[in-house]
Each structure stands twice: as C-alpha cells, then as structure tokens.
Design an enzyme around this catalytic site. Structure first.
Site, PDB file in Angstrom:
ATOM      1  N   LYS A 246      53.915  51.716   9.179  1.00 54.53           N
ATOM      2  CA  LYS A 246      52.655  52.464   9.264  1.00 54.53           C
ATOM      3  C   LYS A 246      52.329  53.065   7.898  1.00 54.53           C
ATOM      4  O   LYS A 246      53.161  53.751   7.300  1.00 54.53           O
ATOM      5  CB  LYS A 246      52.772  53.558  10.316  1.00 54.53           C
ATOM      6  CG  LYS A 246      51.524  54.449  10.427  1.00 54.53           C
ATOM      7  CD  LYS A 246      51.728  55.576  11.443  1.00 54.53           C
ATOM      8  CE  LYS A 246      50.595  56.585  11.385  1.00 54.53           C
ATOM      9  NZ  LYS A 246      50.807  57.730  12.289  1.00 54.53           N
ATOM     10  N   ASP A 251      46.340  61.565   7.106  1.00 54.55           N
ATOM     11  CA  ASP A 251      45.793  61.552   8.471  1.00 54.55           C
ATOM     12  C   ASP A 251      45.261  62.937   8.829  1.00 54.55           C
ATOM     13  O   ASP A 251      46.030  63.859   9.078  1.00 54.55           O
ATOM     14  CB  ASP A 251      46.875  61.130   9.470  1.00 54.55           C
ATOM     15  CG  ASP A 251      46.381  61.182  10.907  1.00 54.55           C
ATOM     16  OD1 ASP A 251      45.147  61.097  11.114  1.00 54.55           O
ATOM     17  OD2 ASP A 251      47.224  61.297  11.805  1.00 54.55           O
ATOM     18  N   LYS A 258      43.027  67.560  13.430  1.00 56.39           N
ATOM     19  CA  LYS A 258      44.265  68.323  13.566  1.00 56.39           C
ATOM     20  C   LYS A 258      44.014  69.773  13.139  1.00 56.39           C
ATOM     21  O   LYS A 258      43.148  70.025  12.299  1.00 56.39           O
ATOM     22  CB  LYS A 258      45.351  67.739  12.660  1.00 56.39           C
ATOM     23  CG  LYS A 258      45.819  66.340  13.007  1.00 56.39           C
ATOM     24  CD  LYS A 258      46.851  65.882  11.981  1.00 56.39           C
ATOM     25  CE  LYS A 258      47.278  64.447  12.212  1.00 56.39           C
ATOM     26  NZ  LYS A 258      48.128  64.291  13.406  1.00 56.39           N
ATOM     27  N   ASP A 269      52.436  60.688   6.404  1.00 57.07           N
ATOM     28  CA  ASP A 269      52.192  59.793   7.542  1.00 57.07           C
ATOM     29  C   ASP A 269      52.343  58.322   7.162  1.00 57.07           C
ATOM     30  O   ASP A 269      52.140  57.453   7.988  1.00 57.07           O
ATOM     31  CB  ASP A 269      50.804  60.054   8.130  1.00 57.07           C
ATOM     32  CG  ASP A 269      50.743  59.800   9.627  1.00 57.07           C
ATOM     33  OD1 ASP A 269      51.808  59.803  10.269  1.00 57.07           O
ATOM     34  OD2 ASP A 269      49.637  59.574  10.149  1.00 57.07           O
ATOM     35  N   ASP A 328      43.017  60.602  16.713  1.00 55.93           N
ATOM     36  CA  ASP A 328      44.282  60.978  16.090  1.00 55.93           C
ATOM     37  C   ASP A 328      45.428  60.079  16.550  1.00 55.93           C
ATOM     38  O   ASP A 328      46.553  60.222  16.097  1.00 55.93           O
ATOM     39  CB  ASP A 328      44.605  62.445  16.387  1.00 55.93           C
ATOM     40  CG  ASP A 328      45.694  62.995  15.482  1.00 55.93           C
ATOM     41  OD1 ASP A 328      45.885  62.426  14.387  1.00 55.93           O
ATOM     42  OD2 ASP A 328      46.354  63.975  15.851  1.00 55.93           O
ATOM     43  N   GLU A 330      45.739  56.999  15.718  1.00 58.97           N
ATOM     44  CA  GLU A 330      45.183  55.973  14.832  1.00 58.97           C
ATOM     45  C   GLU A 330      46.227  54.990  14.317  1.00 58.97           C
ATOM     46  O   GLU A 330      45.935  53.826  14.071  1.00 58.97           O
ATOM     47  CB  GLU A 330      44.467  56.646  13.654  1.00 58.97           C
ATOM     48  CG  GLU A 330      45.324  57.057  12.482  1.00 58.97           C
ATOM     49  CD  GLU A 330      46.443  58.036  12.824  1.00 58.97           C
ATOM     50  OE1 GLU A 330      47.521  57.936  12.218  1.00 58.97           O
ATOM     51  OE2 GLU A 330      46.261  58.895  13.704  1.00 58.97           O
ATOM     52  N   ARG A 332      48.699  53.512  15.700  1.00 61.89           N
ATOM     53  CA  ARG A 332      48.930  52.349  16.576  1.00 61.89           C
ATOM     54  C   ARG A 332      47.817  51.315  16.449  1.00 61.89           C
ATOM     55  O   ARG A 332      48.044  50.135  16.709  1.00 61.89           O
ATOM     56  CB  ARG A 332      49.108  52.823  18.018  1.00 61.89           C
ATOM     57  CG  ARG A 332      47.890  53.471  18.649  1.00 61.89           C
ATOM     58  CD  ARG A 332      48.243  54.345  19.835  1.00 61.89           C
ATOM     59  NE  ARG A 332      48.889  55.580  19.427  1.00 61.89           N
ATOM     60  CZ  ARG A 332      49.322  56.514  20.260  1.00 61.89           C
ATOM     61  NH1 ARG A 332      49.186  56.354  21.559  1.00 61.89           N
ATOM     62  NH2 ARG A 332      49.898  57.603  19.817  1.00 61.89           N
TER      63      ARG A 332
END
Length: 477
Positions: A246, A251, A258, A269, A328, A330, A332
């Site tokens: 990933k 993010d 968030k 992230d 959020d 995202e 995946r």
C-alpha cells in the site's frame, strides 16, 4: 560497523546467563556486582567496566533455557547502545554454542542487534543526538564455522540495509515523500542491484483500467504512480512471488476526514510500499535465487472539488464494481487494482499484500502482532515460519463466509467497508476478491509498522516491519 573474525578490540563483551556462579575473566568484579545486586544476568541487562586495564561489558542473556534469537538481538542492541554512549570504537566477542539455537542463526542475531543499535532518523535535526562510535566488531567463532559465519554476517547486513531503507522512506514527511519521490527512490535504490523498475504515470494507469486506484488519487494535485519492481533471481523458473505494498504517501481520509490527531502520522500510510521496496533491496543485494516482483500503487488521499465522495460507485481493473461507503477506506481500493495487476498482468504464482489497512487491527492486536488473512493455509504456514525466524510475529485472523457477506454491495458488486465489527477481517476479505484464487496472504501492519515509543530494538517511528519476514519468505519458502 565492520565485522571481522578473530580476536581484538578495546572492550570484551562477556555473555552471562542468569544464575551463573562465576566468570573466569572478571570474577572479582562479577562477584561484587552479584552480591550487591547490581548485575544479575537478566535478559538484556548491561554493566560496563571500561576504566580498568581489563575493559569488559557484562551482557545478561537471562535464563539459558529461555534464550531465543529475538532476546539475543535485544541484548546485543542494548550492548550496542551502551557502547556508543561510552564512545567505544572496537569490541571483542567470543561466540559460544548456545543451547537450542543454531550457531549461524546466533551469529546473525548478534550482528543484527548491534546493527539495529545504529539506526536513527535525524535528517531534520539541527543538532544530532546519535553519535556512531563502534567501528569494529571482532567475533571469535568456533572451529569450522569461519566461512559460513562470513556469509551469515553479510546476509544480515543486506537485510538490515533493507530495513533501514524502509524506515527512512516511512519517516520522511509527506511534503517531501510524494508518489513521484517514492517511485524515484525505488528506482535509485534497486536498479543498481539488477532490479528492473518501471514507473507508470496517470496516462498509463488509465490505459490499464485501474479506475479504483485513480478514484482515490483524483483529489490530489500529485500525480499517481504505479511502481513495478521485477527481480529475476532464477530465470529458469516460472514461479514468481508478488509483494504488493500500500502506497498512500498521505491519507487525510478524504471527505470522511480524519480528526487532527488521527492525521498527524498519516505520512506513514505508505509503510507497506516502503517494506516491499526494502525487501526487494535485501533480496537483490543477497542475490536470492528466486523470482520476486513488487508492485506499489502510490498516491495521496486528499479533499478537493475533484475528490471521490461517499456514495460513489466506482469500477476496478477486475471489472467488479464498488460502492464507496467511506472515503477513508481507500487503501483497499488502490490495492484492489494492484493485486489484479499482479495476478493477471504479471502472472504471479503467489501474492502477499502489505498494508497499514485498518485501525481495527490495532484495536485487536496492538503493536505486537501483524494481522493476517489468507486463502491458502500452506502458504500461511510458510510466512509464519519466516516471521518466527525474524522475530516479527504474525497472527492469523479467521475468514468465515459470514464475514464475506458483510462486504457484498447493494447497488454494486462490493462495498468498501463491512462496518465496525471485524473491520480488519472484512478489509482483508475485500482484497481477496481481487486475487482470482491465487495463493494469497494479506498482512495488516497498521499497528506494527510505526510506533509511538520505542520497543526493544524497534525505534520510535518507522520499524521496517515486515521487511525481514518478506526476505525469508522469498528466500526459504
């Protein structure tokens, strides 16, 4: 830090198990410390005496029957830190045969612990806090193990190079670690080692039909990058392990924003991406005789007039459609297209994805175990063996069909979140939809890749987990 075989060095490291009655080299000192309760030989305990003629550092290994590779790493990490504090430049270590530990594994654990003690990320500090001092480590090995010990030390140095690269990439702030910067770093670090690195921008990503990946990226002015790193260690084999990381270089959560305190470390992230780049460096430097390909779909998840929104229905490279219930969730979505690319375009035989995917995994396992979901138990056994060697524990989560029902869509094939319950599991099973029955493992490193305080030889900040596990999976299993 230079490792040599033979005797030498200004300070001798003496290994002491708890309950040891006497130590020939420094028995008078040891008896005094023991009687005063100043040194007991507990695991990782250190006592340095560097003012006398016979300079020595007593290093506790704990109870002999309970010694493990990881406790050995931690003990020598502590020794390395103490020696650096004392500005010692060279040490001497006699490496005995240790109960229940392979000799060469023990050599590697000692070397790793000392190497781990050198890491710091001080690029942005005006005054450095960590001053490296240990220049030479002399290891006295038993007869018949000289050549193998040299090879073992070289291998662990290559692995730690990969770990430190991953840490540095993760610790870099998002203002400087953009998708293009990440891609350029991969190219710079890997191509000189014989890894073919291809970088695709927005136009090529559109041509490939990676619409889920593009949807996440469209709120940012930074161009998304698909990074493909191909290492052919055995050109005669058709077997190929794919590592999919990933790569969210920042993010914000998108429109499902968030809170501020949940965003301050979101430059990390992309730890999954960093770990596969670090693993590829270790694999290539050690010339592992296996074929490994790494894929990173790198982008930012931000808010703008162009950003994707809750309620959107997006397509994916596989053709499956996805309802966006939470922007959020995202990672995946980017991984869905990267996984499909790995199995369909690159014909991977086995796939591991590595992602800081869910807060739910942190709630379930804290920062000790990496969570895992799989569609192939034999493959899972192999990665658990690799993680046991490296001291990077993995806990397998269940994959009952009832969990799969939670990610079925209403107006599309899938939805990108299964709700609060079993969040780490349903996120993993969402990814399973994009591997087309290829043996696959999902590793959720949300809790283990970045720490709020140091833990053993793992520093505050980026840990480099699971670079070591990925290396041994590729090499051994």
């Amino acid at each position: 830090m230079d490792f040599k075989l033979g005797k030498g060095g200004e300070v001798k490291i003496i290994l002491v198990f708890k309950g040891t009655e006497s130590i020939e080299e420094v028995d008078e000192l040891y008896q005094y410390l023991k009687n005063k309760g100043l040194f007991k030989g507990n695991a990782g305990e250190v006592y340095a005496n560097v003012t006398n003629t016979d300079k020595a550092l007593l290093l506790g290994l704990g109870e002999e029957d309970k010694l493990t590779l990881d406790s050995l790493r931690k003990a020598f990490f502590n020794a390395g830190k103490e020696l650096a504090k004392l500005k010692i430049e060279s040490v001497d270590i006699e490496v005995p045969e240790l109960k229940n530990i392979c000799y060469l594994d023990g050599i590697q654990a000692i070397a790793e612990g000392l190497l781990q003690s050198e890491y710091s990320f001080e690029k942005y500090l005006s005054k450095k806090k960590v001053i490296l001092s240990i220049k030479e480590v002399n290891l006295n090995v038993i007869d018949g193990k000289r050549e193998q010990s040299i090879e073992a030390i070289e291998e662990v140095k290559n692995i730690i190079d990969g770990v430190f690269l991953a840490r540095d990439l993760v610790n870099e702030p998002a203002m400087t670690m953009t998708p293009k910067t990440l891609a350029n770093n991969a190219k710079k670090e890997l191509e000189k080692l014989g890894v073919k690195v291809e970088i695709y921008g927005r136009e090529k990503i559109e041509d490939l039909g990676m619409k889920a990946f593009l949807a996440v990226s469209q709120g940012s002015s930074q161009e998304p990058q698909l990074i493909v790193m191909d290492y052919k260690g055995n050109p005669e084999s058709i077997e190929k392990l794919a590592l999919v990381g990933k790569g969210l270089t920042f993010d914000s959560g998108g429109y499902c924003l968030k809170p501020a305190n949940g965003m301050e470390t979101m430059f990390s992230d992309m730890a999954g991406a960093a770990s596969v780049i670090g693993a590829m460096k270790a694999i290539a430097k050690s010339k592992v005789k296996k074929n490994v390909v790494a894929i990173v779909a790198a982008c930012e998840n931000l808010i703008s007039g162009a950003a994707y929104k809750p309620g959107d229905i997006i397509e994916s490279m596989s053709g499956k459609t996805i309802e966006v219930l939470n922007t959020d969730a995202e990672g995946r979505l980017t991984l869905a297209d990267a996984l499909w690319y790995a199995v369909k375009n690159l014909n991977a035989s086995k796939v591991v994805d590595i992602a800081t995917l869910t807060g739910a995994c942190i709630i379930a396992l804290g920062n000790v175990n990496t969570g895992a979901v799989t569609n192939n138990e034999e493959f899972m056994k192999n990665i658990k063996k690799a993680s046991h060697i490296t001291g990077e524990p993995i806990w397998e989560l269940p994959n009952n069909d009832e969990y799969r029902e939670l990610i079925k869509g209403t107006f599309a094939d899938l939805k990108n979140t299964g709700g609060r319950g079993a969040g780490a599991i349903t996120a993993g099973l969402f990814l399973e939809e994009f591997v087309d029955n290829t043996p696959w493992i999902h590793l959720d490193i949300a809790g283990t890749s970045y720490l709020s305080k140091k833990q053993g030889y793992l520093p505050k900040g980026a840990t480099g987990i699971p670079v070591k596990t990925l290396y041994y999976l590729a090499k051994e299993f």
